[in-house]
Design a protein around this motif. Structure first.
Motif, short mmCIF file in Angstrom:
data_model
loop_
_atom_site.label_atom_id
_atom_site.label_comp_id
_atom_site.label_asym_id
_atom_site.label_seq_id
_atom_site.Cartn_x
_atom_site.Cartn_y
_atom_site.Cartn_z
N ARG A 51 0.82 -1.21 0.00
CA ARG A 51 0.00 0.00 0.00
C ARG A 51 0.86 1.26 0.00
N LEU A 56 -1.01 4.51 -1.59
CA LEU A 56 -2.28 4.57 -0.85
C LEU A 56 -2.07 5.06 0.58
N ILE A 57 -0.92 4.77 1.15
CA ILE A 57 -0.61 5.33 2.47
C ILE A 57 0.81 5.89 2.42
N ARG A 79 1.27 6.40 -10.00
CA ARG A 79 -0.05 5.81 -10.26
C ARG A 79 -0.26 5.53 -11.75
N SER A 90 -11.48 -5.95 -5.23
CA SER A 90 -11.84 -4.54 -5.15
C SER A 90 -12.79 -4.19 -6.28
N ARG A 108 -8.88 4.72 -17.04
CA ARG A 108 -7.50 4.66 -17.52
C ARG A 108 -7.32 5.32 -18.88
N GLY B 116 -12.98 -2.40 -0.56
CA GLY B 116 -11.71 -2.32 -1.28
C GLY B 116 -11.78 -1.60 -2.62
N ASP B 119 -9.70 1.59 -2.65
CA ASP B 119 -8.26 1.49 -2.92
C ASP B 119 -7.99 1.47 -4.42
N ARG B 120 -8.83 0.71 -5.11
CA ARG B 120 -8.67 0.59 -6.55
C ARG B 120 -8.81 1.97 -7.19
N PHE B 121 -9.84 2.73 -6.80
CA PHE B 121 -10.06 4.05 -7.38
C PHE B 121 -8.93 5.00 -7.03
N ARG B 122 -8.46 4.91 -5.79
CA ARG B 122 -7.42 5.85 -5.36
C ARG B 122 -6.08 5.58 -6.00
N SER B 123 -5.89 4.36 -6.53
CA SER B 123 -4.60 4.09 -7.16
C SER B 123 -4.63 4.39 -8.66
N GLN B 124 -5.74 4.96 -9.15
CA GLN B 124 -5.82 5.32 -10.56
C GLN B 124 -5.18 6.69 -10.82
N ILE B 126 -5.88 9.59 -11.89
CA ILE B 126 -6.96 10.52 -12.27
C ILE B 126 -7.01 11.68 -11.29
N ARG B 128 -7.83 13.74 -8.38
CA ARG B 128 -8.10 13.14 -7.07
C ARG B 128 -9.56 13.21 -6.63
N ARG B 280 -5.59 11.47 2.61
CA ARG B 280 -4.73 11.00 3.69
C ARG B 280 -5.14 9.68 4.30
N ARG B 281 -6.33 9.24 3.95
CA ARG B 281 -6.89 8.06 4.61
C ARG B 281 -5.93 6.87 4.48
N THR B 282 -5.77 6.11 5.58
CA THR B 282 -4.84 4.98 5.52
C THR B 282 -5.56 3.67 5.44
#
Lengths: 326, 282
Positions: A51, A56-57, A79, A90, A108, B116, B119-124, B126, B128, B280-282
């Motif tokens: 993560r 993510l973190i 990313r 997910s 994407r 989950g 997480d998938r969306f936040r790792s794109q 795009i 924010r 910032r969310r973990t």
């Protein structure tokens, strides 16, 4: 200055949750274009590492770079080049497989019909065409996992991270996941996968890092790791559980290794590198009239790896083996 | 020396479809632009409505029940006749129905985090805020559908807005602006509270007093002084009064300006907090 030959490079990576140092100073160097496996029990810090690398973190200490980009300062570039398939599917359970993939393809950068086309191609490739128009909540575990991995491939990422991609899957689904990983490596994507199974790491990975309590306790090629932990394990099932202590004692004496008593009262295992010695010891036991129902030589389990590396079995919520007192 | 019996590396026949699909994928680009990404998340809300129509049932059954209950149970006692009361209470019923629906913004977000998808969306790669703004835009459609139902059922039991269609459209538009602003607060709740069920609990505790202790269902003049003070300060009172003016054909520019200002303030106040929590969310 780091450069592109490392797909991932971390230095002294730290993440602390309260009193728990989940990741405690990890240095990783993952060469581009290879499959790299992070092997460890539940709670070893594998997911937290992933993560942090996936932006993510934020790390509490140390640095991590993905293809030369710092995860904290250049998160957008990171990313753009990686895809993450997390430990839990997910996906949007309410949507169909086709809709899930179309959504991700649009995000994407595929537009209009191209997004849908990409989604249809992926469903076909992952053998999910028949279920394309069904809601994901009706999918089996293996189907979800495949869809989840397909979701990371709407574009061809430079780095794909898979967090325990086969945990809880049946052997056939596991084979399909492995196959996808091999196909990806063929086109030059770097794959980082975490796993609890030595066999999986051995099957897929060029290099393996063994982690425990947020630290890397061993690193190297599969061959080097096996030299450390021993190449194989003998698993025995006795016919009568009353015979197990005696069989364990004899095997330990003849093979010179500490037996591990499995939770199953008729099963035990121990490190065994010499097939000839194994054959002799099993013959000797049978001659004494002790019944052996089944035996096999296999790769060491995660517990046996940890026994060899740290002198104690891996902890974690999974049913642990207890060390036999000889 | 190899001794493996069971762990012989099996030779997989690599599926050609799999290889061509993987190899044929375009190299990573920059991701969708801000607008496209936002609209994609709004589209997701529409898809969810199609697959989980129960969501819309909440949005439609609730207003029907409320409209009928309030009109025929309280109507006679409050203002003499159900028809007269409907005229008074309709702006309140409308506001309560839609304001209550805003909490689903928090529930949906919280479910995404739990499952989950978040997480998938936040790792794109795009813009924010796209997942949050897109969800809010999609919710606007749900609010519009609920509003249409309230007016539909009210018209059936005899309600006529003297403000005409323009008044109705104005009242709904004002309500949507207010709810968009209020939804940012729900995003904060959704990002902080642990489970979707807890989100529901927390929301109800806030929403019941906010909608009931207002001018929605009874004239504030009939209430004790200390309640009246809260009612006057309650933003829902402002919203209901402004909507009432529009529907009755006597729009009050002051009320409308106040609601728009309040919505602006809520957005400026809550949106940055929500976005910060999201990042910032973990």
């Amino acid at each position: 200055m780091s450069h592109e030959t490392w797909a991932i490079e971390t230095r002294g990576l730290v993440k602390v949750f309260g009193a728990n140092r989940a990741v405690d100073g990890v240095d990783l160097a993952v060469p581009a274009g290879c499959v790299y496996s992070v092997l460890g029990p539940n709670g070893a810090g594998k997911t937290t590492m992933i993560r942090m690398i996936a932006t993510l973190i934020r790390p509490d200490g140390g640095t991590a770079r993905v293809l030369g980009h710092d995860v904290a300062d250049e998160a957008a570039q990171v990313r753009a080049r990686l895809a993450l398939t997390g430990q839990f599917a997910s996906l949007d359970e309410d949507l169909t497989g086709l809709e899930n993939l179309t959504l991700l393809a649009r995000l994407r950068g595929h537009r209009g019909k191209a997004a849908r086309k990409r989604a249809i191609d992926l469903l076909e490739a992952f053998d999910l065409s028949a279920a394309a128009r069904r809601e994901v909540k009706t999918y089996s575990g293996g189907m979800r996992r495949r869809l989840d991995i397909a979701g990371s491939l709407v574009v061809r990422p430079d780095l794909l991270m898979l967090d325990e991609p086969t945990t809880g899957l049946d052997p056939r689904s596991r084979g399909q996941v492995w196959e996808s990983v091999r196909a990806l490596v063929g086109v030059g994507t770097t794959v980082l996968l975490t796993t609890q199974y030595l066999e999986e790491a051995d099957q897929l990975a060029d290099r393996i890092a063994v982690v425990d309590h947020g630290r890397v306790i061993a690193e190297g090629t599969s061959g080097r790791l096996k030299a450390l932990v021993g190449a194989g394990a003998l698993r025995v099932r006795v016919a009568d559980s009353a015979d197990r202590p005696e069989v364990a004692r004899l095997l330990a004496a003849m093979l010179g290794a500490a037996p591990v008593l499995e939770p199953d009262p008729v099963a035990l295992s121990l490190r065994a590198d010499e097939p000839a010695a194994v054959a002799r010891s099993l013959a000797a036991i049978t001659e004494r009239g002790l019944g052996i129902a089944e035996y096999a030589l296999a790769q060491p389990s995660l517990d046996e790896v940890f026994l060899a590396l740290t002198g104690k079995p891996a902890d974690g919520p999974a049913p642990g083996h207890e060390e036999a007192s000889t | 020396m190899t001794i493996h019996q069971t762990a012989e590396r099996p030779t997989f026949e690599l599926d050609t479809r799999l290889i061509s699909a993987v190899a044929g994928a375009p190299p990573p680009g920059t991701g969708a632009g801000a607008l496209r990404a936002t609209l994609t998340f709004a589209w997701r809300v529409l898809l969810k409505i199609r697959h989980v129509p129960e969501q819309l049932l909440d949005a439609t059954l609730f207003p029907i029940l409320f409209t009928l209950m309030f009109t025929y149970v309280f109507g006679g006692a409050m203002i003499g006749s159900p028809e007269a009361y409907l005229r008074y209470a309709l702006p309140g019923i409308l506001a309560q129905t839609v304001v209550f629906m805003t909490m689903y913004t928090a529930v949906t977000l919280n479910t995404d985090i739990e499952r989950g998808a978040f997480d998938r969306f936040r790792s794109q790669p795009i813009w924010r805020p796209a997942p949050l703004v897109g969800a809010l835009l999609g919710d606007m459609l749900r609010y519009s559908v609920a509003s249409a139902f309230v007016f539909g059922i009210s018209t059936l039991i005899g309600y006529r807005a003297s403000g005409g269609l323009g008044g109705v459209a104005g009242a709904i538009a004002l309500l949507l602006v207010f709810c968009f602003a209020l939804s940012w607060l729900w995003l904060i709740v959704g990002l902080t509270v642990r489970t979707p069920a807890a989100v529901m609990g927390a929301s109800t505790v806030i929403l019941f007093p906010l909608t009931f202790v207002s001018s929605a269902f009874a004239p504030p003049e009939t209430m004790p002084a200390w309640v009246r003070e809260f009612v006057t300060l309650n933003p829902v009172t402002r919203l209901v009064d402004a909507g009432r003016g529009l529907l009755d054909g006597v729009p009050d520019a002051g009320d409308i300006a106040l609601v728009l200002t309040l919505s602006g303030i809520m957005t400026v106040l809550f949106a940055p907090i929500a976005l910060r929590l999201y990042n910032r969310r973990t």
